[in-house]
Design an enzyme around this catalytic site. Structure first.
Site, PDB file in Angstrom:
ATOM      1  N   ARG A   1     -34.368   6.217  15.156  1.00  0.00           N
ATOM      2  CA  ARG A   1     -33.977   7.631  15.144  1.00  0.00           C
ATOM      3  C   ARG A   1     -32.470   7.703  15.341  1.00  0.00           C
ATOM      4  O   ARG A   1     -31.970   7.430  16.442  1.00  0.00           O
ATOM      5  CB  ARG A   1     -34.710   8.371  16.270  1.00  0.00           C
ATOM      6  CG  ARG A   1     -34.703   9.888  16.150  1.00  0.00           C
ATOM      7  CD  ARG A   1     -35.203  10.538  17.437  1.00  0.00           C
ATOM      8  NE  ARG A   1     -34.187  10.447  18.477  1.00  0.00           N
ATOM      9  CZ  ARG A   1     -34.437  10.391  19.783  1.00  0.00           C
ATOM     10  NH1 ARG A   1     -35.673  10.416  20.227  1.00  0.00           N
ATOM     11  NH2 ARG A   1     -33.437  10.308  20.646  1.00  0.00           N
TER      12      ARG A   1
ATOM     13  N   HIS B   1     -33.059  13.469  19.810  1.00  0.00           N
ATOM     14  CA  HIS B   1     -34.396  13.933  19.443  1.00  0.00           C
ATOM     15  C   HIS B   1     -34.337  15.238  18.663  1.00  0.00           C
ATOM     16  O   HIS B   1     -35.003  15.403  17.639  1.00  0.00           O
ATOM     17  CB  HIS B   1     -35.261  14.127  20.694  1.00  0.00           C
ATOM     18  CG  HIS B   1     -36.575  14.765  20.412  1.00  0.00           C
ATOM     19  ND1 HIS B   1     -37.594  14.097  19.764  1.00  0.00           N
ATOM     20  CD2 HIS B   1     -37.038  16.017  20.629  1.00  0.00           C
ATOM     21  CE1 HIS B   1     -38.635  14.912  19.616  1.00  0.00           C
ATOM     22  NE2 HIS B   1     -38.321  16.083  20.129  1.00  0.00           N
TER      23      HIS B   1
ATOM     24  N   TYR C   1     -29.992   8.543  27.884  1.00  0.00           N
ATOM     25  CA  TYR C   1     -31.020   7.510  28.053  1.00  0.00           C
ATOM     26  C   TYR C   1     -30.890   6.309  27.113  1.00  0.00           C
ATOM     27  O   TYR C   1     -31.699   5.396  27.152  1.00  0.00           O
ATOM     28  CB  TYR C   1     -32.422   8.111  27.917  1.00  0.00           C
ATOM     29  CG  TYR C   1     -32.631   8.921  26.641  1.00  0.00           C
ATOM     30  CD1 TYR C   1     -32.940   8.296  25.442  1.00  0.00           C
ATOM     31  CD2 TYR C   1     -32.505  10.305  26.645  1.00  0.00           C
ATOM     32  CE1 TYR C   1     -33.122   9.030  24.277  1.00  0.00           C
ATOM     33  CE2 TYR C   1     -32.686  11.053  25.490  1.00  0.00           C
ATOM     34  CZ  TYR C   1     -32.993  10.411  24.310  1.00  0.00           C
ATOM     35  OH  TYR C   1     -33.162  11.131  23.165  1.00  0.00           O
TER      36      TYR C   1
HETATM   37  C1  LIG Z   1     -49.086  17.361  22.525  1.00  0.00           C
HETATM   38  C2  LIG Z   1     -47.614  17.377  22.650  1.00  0.00           C
HETATM   39  N1  LIG Z   1     -47.025  16.925  23.758  1.00  0.00           N
HETATM   40  C3  LIG Z   1     -45.694  16.950  23.909  1.00  0.00           C
HETATM   41  C4  LIG Z   1     -44.898  17.424  22.917  1.00  0.00           C
HETATM   42  C5  LIG Z   1     -43.375  17.459  23.101  1.00  0.00           C
HETATM   43  N2  LIG Z   1     -42.764  16.487  22.184  1.00  0.00           N
HETATM   44  C6  LIG Z   1     -42.292  16.854  20.984  1.00  0.00           C
HETATM   45  S1  LIG Z   1     -41.789  15.552  20.075  1.00  0.00           S
HETATM   46  C7  LIG Z   1     -42.166  14.473  21.310  1.00  0.00           C
HETATM   47  C8  LIG Z   1     -41.931  13.003  21.101  1.00  0.00           C
HETATM   48  C9  LIG Z   1     -42.595  12.496  19.871  1.00  0.00           C
HETATM   49  O1  LIG Z   1     -42.354  11.124  19.736  1.00  0.00           O
HETATM   50  P1  LIG Z   1     -42.832  10.351  18.449  1.00  0.00           P
HETATM   51  O2  LIG Z   1     -44.245  10.596  18.197  1.00  0.00           O
HETATM   52  O3  LIG Z   1     -42.424   8.929  18.581  1.00  0.00           O
HETATM   53  O4  LIG Z   1     -42.040  11.050  17.257  1.00  0.00           O
HETATM   54  P2  LIG Z   1     -40.464  11.092  17.027  1.00  0.00           P
HETATM   55  O5  LIG Z   1     -39.969  12.390  17.614  1.00  0.00           O
HETATM   56  O6  LIG Z   1     -39.875   9.910  17.664  1.00  0.00           O
HETATM   57  O7  LIG Z   1     -40.289  11.079  15.553  1.00  0.00           O
HETATM   58  C10 LIG Z   1     -42.682  15.136  22.406  1.00  0.00           C
HETATM   59  C11 LIG Z   1     -43.080  14.492  23.665  1.00  0.00           C
HETATM   60  C12 LIG Z   1     -45.534  17.897  21.762  1.00  0.00           C
HETATM   61  N3  LIG Z   1     -44.849  18.403  20.739  1.00  0.00           N
HETATM   62  N4  LIG Z   1     -46.869  17.862  21.649  1.00  0.00           N
END
Ligand SMILES: Cc1ncc(C[n+]2csc(CCOP(=O)(O)OP(=O)(O)O)c2C)c(N)n1
Ligand SMILES: Cc1ncc(C[n+]2csc(CCOP(=O)(O)OP(=O)(O)O)c2C)c(N)n1
Ligand SMILES: [Mg+2]
Ligand SMILES: [Mg+2]
Lengths: 327, 327, 327, 327
Positions: free
Chosen positions: C245, C249, C258
């Site tokens: 990434r 975020h 971090y």
């Molecule tokens: C059920 C749920 N819990 C928490 C969140 C908050 N949240 C949004 S994105 C994220 C991280 C997602 O990580 P990943 O699946 O690795 O996808 P990336 O953003 O790295 O592409 C979190 C914790 C959410 N959207 N849905």
């Protein structure tokens, strides 16, 4: 596998057998009581006693926590629940240590024996087991958390989330899937597409092992090794025990509406309780006298437990208002 | 007494409780190094280390479920849901497990977990970062739901939640985090869960509400005061189980009641409040019980035009108050 | 891997590059608009365009269904969403085809292009993809359902339940996990303990493959094979694309709290968009003139889209009452 | 017109709808060969085959989620939750997804799924096979919740639910399954979702209720009639969104209102009913709005003494009716 080669004494082997048989005989009695209209519900351990007792004997029964699922009569007996406790549960009496008659049979829980209270929605106990292991790690206690579930239940999200969590944090948990080939009427082939349930372990970065659930010694050995691993801080293990559900799903089920009697009979021929009896007979550890003696002893125990429970009082109606919150 | 923000009161309560009791720990997504996406756990990772301020895998059912397991063991977990909207995957663990553990085990086991979650709208969060979720859980005996409005209440109630022997859902309004400031004593104190609090004494109309809407009501009441209309404001603080006595007393006091929530109207907390009033002091009323709430649409849209239409604000509150006063 | 050896013509390779670059340039513009206060939120595709576009080109873009997650700008562009559509979403305007300004950016959906509407709670789209594949099977339609998610999201129960369901019923689904090393602040090592996310496949009895997510041709090839398998009725495939990434975020995040800048810079050196440009340059498919021409073309497109979207109207406040139920 | 049972009406509605429309299909645990644990889908597997009467893995979030995906594609899935208590793992799919799909996509996508679940107590089902779960979902615009009381209503409303273009939660009282019989036309008919139904005309007191309690109210009303007290009974039928007009009209008619639910009292459906009345026809009331409900304890215990104390019955209803009549 020989009991001595996995580190069990003759007494322990006999004790194991007794516990398996007690589970079986209690379960059989429950069916009789159900069919004669004395208790409204039974859910059985039959076919899984070998795995349950084999596993329990490999645990440290004075420190470890167990999170059994509804079939685990063998586990709770090994962990100190008595025939009377189980009968009190069957009859739903006030003295039932599991829930005071609030829950159905098969919903175990007894804090003094570290048998963690369980519910009906399957697989919720898996994250609980992980939480207990986490607490043990934080408190630097040398113990493991042992949790069981059916193979059908291994398809619930909570299995995945719990197993992953435990492995990421290298927690002392043993996940044991008792694969009895059915989730109520749905056969294994419609529950999962993997060859073995233990194939799921690699996805969590933990060892996965499949053992014959009818062989208590094989299960003992696997759980023993998993426990060592856990205690050393190396993390959780997934163990699958393969056997067969010898009864209908519960006293409300009619299993011949979805499977053949021949299939059940075939499985009965491999029954772990009788298999282990044969093994002990061959070694002359179980002689005819000893066997009769054990059966007699268990019968007295179960008769007494049944009588006691049958005559015990129900909880007062007004007791339902108690214990919603701490008082 | 220092003036601090709503979110600082959270961090302070967490820190003090973790210092006081080693069994208190925090787990959730991004709560560690990052200090939480809202920074509610800021600094705790450095002070208490990785094990007590634990970044979990992205899996809410496990966050709740592992917390529940640890709580059953005897720890005091504080689980964070990153947004209240994402508590949904954990509903089974919260409703089937946390809420029922004491009851189902006939008081043998208990589950002293606190689950924190930021809720509420007006922050350009759109459908899934704006929801009020309390109504989903406000029918589950065994559970308590706290929704504080001021930094003072936050600190006292969060400490009380952590020390409570039963599961508490602690819902924090995310727009209040930085917008709301107030005086908070440096000393240790707790506030009683289950008790509503009068935030303003008045004689003409009674407003019953909670969370951020308390501030909207206070602002609107100032304006009405200039026109000689005296508003009594009761802050529910605990929305489940409700403080029935305080509700009945506040309603009877003026005989004109306005209930306010930011949530969708039908099925919200204030419906139960209206029911309590109409059951217990109907004949004290001089006007129909008026409800002011969000519209019955799934959630708050993103575009500013639409978000404004949905979101509660002081003007909407003022208008409703005046209508009621004039009734 | 060469584009011709995986079955792509020169034109297709160039087209692929253009789509990747368009995704990147739109994303970069979004950040500019965000930093200048014109749009409230961005969540980025940067670092994942190669995987997204490589995968999409292997699908049948006139029949297949896609269930993208919030970073999949490359997927939706390949499936027919326009720069203007995306800008309308960024500005949350009424004409936004995804949601009419109701949802945040990154919440895609456009029925005419079979881009299935998505929400914020991660991983809920996985069972939906399985349901679409099931429907296709029932209706005997020759199509696949393609679903993506982050590696952190692969820890949600819905991933497990959905993948298992698809495999048991041999449904035409392609699960693609875009492993970008982080779930917000939580690094891969605290999300999972397996070596590869694709290690999870065997637990569902489906093939699992890990490919370089910076190489669009490798991803193309993997998805192409998975699609063939699916169409033949052989069931689903799990593909993990490994990349990084490159941005925080989202526009609300500060990633340097971090992770280290050096780590990000190192990943930027492996950027799939530039890597693929180099590949095409080496083959003389991308000359300086062509490159300039493409950049110019995209700039005009994005400028126009931005202007249009910026000047487009918001939805009427009263529109929030619409479309709760069928009208 | 044949006299059939409540559960036969379900099976009949399912069969007729599946015959009428190929897009209608059933999925759930044990719904296939076994015909459901209550036999609601009895015979359908033989008639329509495995693909349209699908046994799923044991995973409720997938059952709902896969159904939602199929519905978005254009199918008409009828998903069965084996017991309403086990809908909890599917809450995220139902609340975050099904309820919001039309709204969040600005009417581009829709989700015509029906989710059936047997609820309610008095069947020795204990804590987890007795719950009323409607209140959890009765604050979610986008969703409809139907809870029929008679075979006639079951057939007409289940058909309407399947044909409805939006998600419908269809809750069936499991004690009504075989206990309640009634006349049902052989012809095809539907009944309007969202409309309450007067089940008995009366002039002295108004009872508003739903589900099995309608029958308790009818029985009690017969007794009161003998003493010259005339009871008006409104059956809500759809508990979300409520039929406000019918409620206000029925309440105003007699000025004395008794609301009944089998659910825990606080936060139940009847709180909202009371709120509607106190908002719209307060001055028509001659008595406080009376509520009769289950106690505020987590769920119904197993032992007969305790179950009886919790469960609603005609005697409790009669007593409450008389008290109100005498007010
Ligand atoms: C059920 C749920 N819990 C928490 C969140 C908050 N949240 C949004 S994105 C994220 C991280 C997602 O990580 P990943 O699946 O690795 O996808 P990336 O953003 O790295 O592409 C979190 C914790 C959410 N959207 N849905
Ligand atoms: C969440 C949930 N869904 C459904 C049920 C109903 N149910 C009880 S046992 C069972 C089958 C369990 O199968 P398996 O996990 O293989 O265990 P087994 O009974 O075969 O030992 C089902 C579907 C339940 N208890 N919980
Ligand atoms: Mg099984
Ligand atoms: Mg990621």
């Amino acid at each position: 596998m020989e009991h001595t080669s996995v580190g069990l004494s003759d007494e322990q082997a006999i004790d194991m057998y007794k516990t398996m048989l007690l589970a079986r005989r209690i379960d059989e009695r429950m069916w009789l009581l159900n069919r004669s209209g004395k208790i409204p519900f039974v859910v059985s351990c039959q076919g899984q006693e070998a795995a349950q007792v084999g596993a329990s004997f490999a645990l440290n029964r004075s420190v470890d926590y167990v999170l059994p699922y509804y079939r685990d009569v063998g586990v709770v007996l090994a962990f100190g629940m008595t025939a009377r406790d189980l009968m009190l549960q069957g009859f739903a009496k006030a003295e039932d240590p599991n829930s005071g008659g609030r829950q159905m049979p098969g919903h175990f829980g007894q804090k003094k024996n570290r048998i963690v209270t369980g519910s009906s929605p399957v697989t919720t106990q898996v994250p609980h087991a992980v939480g207990i292991a986490l607490a043990a790690k934080m408190e630097k206690k040398e113990l493991v958390s042992f949790v069981t579930l059916g193979e059908g239940s291994s398809n619930q999200g909570d299995f995945h989330e719990g197993a992953n969590f435990a492995s990421v944090h290298k927690l002392p948990v043993i996940f044991m899937v008792e694969n009895n080939q059915y989730a109520i009427s749905v056969p294994l082939s419609k529950q999962v597409a993997c060859e073995k349930i233990s194939d799921r372990a690699i996805g969590y970065g933990m060892p996965g092992i499949t053992v014959d659930g009818n062989d208590p010694l094989a299960v003992y050995d696997a759980v023993n090794k998993a426990r060592e691993r856990a205690i050393k801080g190396e993390g959780p293990t997934l163990i699958e025990t393969v056997s067969y559900r010898l009864t209908p799903h519960s006293s409300d089920d009619d299993d011949l509406s979805y499977r053949k009697k021949e299939e059940v009979d075939e499985a009965k021929a491999k029954d772990g309780v009788y298999g282990f009896a044969n093994y002990l007979r061959e070694l002359n550890l179980l002689t005819e006298t000893v066997e009769q003696q054990i059966e007699e002893e268990l019968k007295v125990l179960i008769d007494e437990a049944t009588d006691y429970a049958e005559n015990a009082p129900y909880a007062e109606p007004a007791s339902i208002y108690k214990h919603v919150y701490a008082e | 007494m220092a003036v601090i923000s709503y979110i600082q009161a959270i961090t302070m309560a967490l820190r003090e409780e973790m210092e006081r009791d080693e069994k208190v720990f925090v787990l959730g997504e991004d709560v560690g190094v990052r200090g939480g996406v809202f920074r509610a756990t800021d600094g705790l990772y450095n002070q208490f280390g990785e094990l007590r301020v634990m970044d979990t895998p992205l899996a809410e059912s496990a966050i709740a479920g592992v917390g529940i397991g640890a709580a059953m063991y005897g720890m005091r977990p504080v689980a964070e849901m990153q947004f209240a909207d994402f508590i949904m995957p954990a509903v089974n663990q919260i409703i089937s497990e946390a809420a029922k553990i004491r009851y189902r085990s006939n008081n043998d086991w208990s589950c002293p977990i606190t689950i924190r979650a930021p809720y509420g709208g007006g922050v350009h969060g759109a459908l899934y970062h704006s929801q009020s979720i309390e109504a989903i859980f406000a029918n589950q005996p065994g559970l308590k739901i706290v929704m504080p409005s001021t930094p003072y209440d936050v600190k006292g109630l969060l400490k009380a939640a952590i020390r409570d022997d039963d599961p508490v859902l602690f819902l924090e309004h995310k727009r209040a985090y930085r917008a709301i400031k107030g005086e908070v004593p440096d000393e240790d104190y707790t506030l009683p869960i289950g008790k509503a609090d009068c935030k303003r004494e008045g004689t003409d109309i009674t407003v019953i509400t909670y969370g951020l809407c308390v501030h909207f009501a206070l602002q609107a009441a100032e304006k009405l005061a200039k026109d000689g209309i005296s508003v009594h404001i009761l802050d529910l603080r605990t929305v489940y189980p409700l403080d029935k006595e305080a509700i009945v007393e506040a309603a009877a006091k003026t005989g004109k009641v306005l209930l306010i929530t930011e949530d969708n109207k039908e099925g919200s907390i204030i419906g139960e409040v209206a029911a309590i009033i109409s059951e217990h002091c109907l004949f004290d009323l001089d006007a129909p019980i008026k409800r002011l709430a969000g519209p019955d649409v799934p959630s708050m849209p993103y575009a500013p035009t639409m978000e404004k239409e949905f979101m509660m604000n002081p003007d909407k509150v003022e208008k409703a108050m005046r209508e009621l006063a004039e009734f």
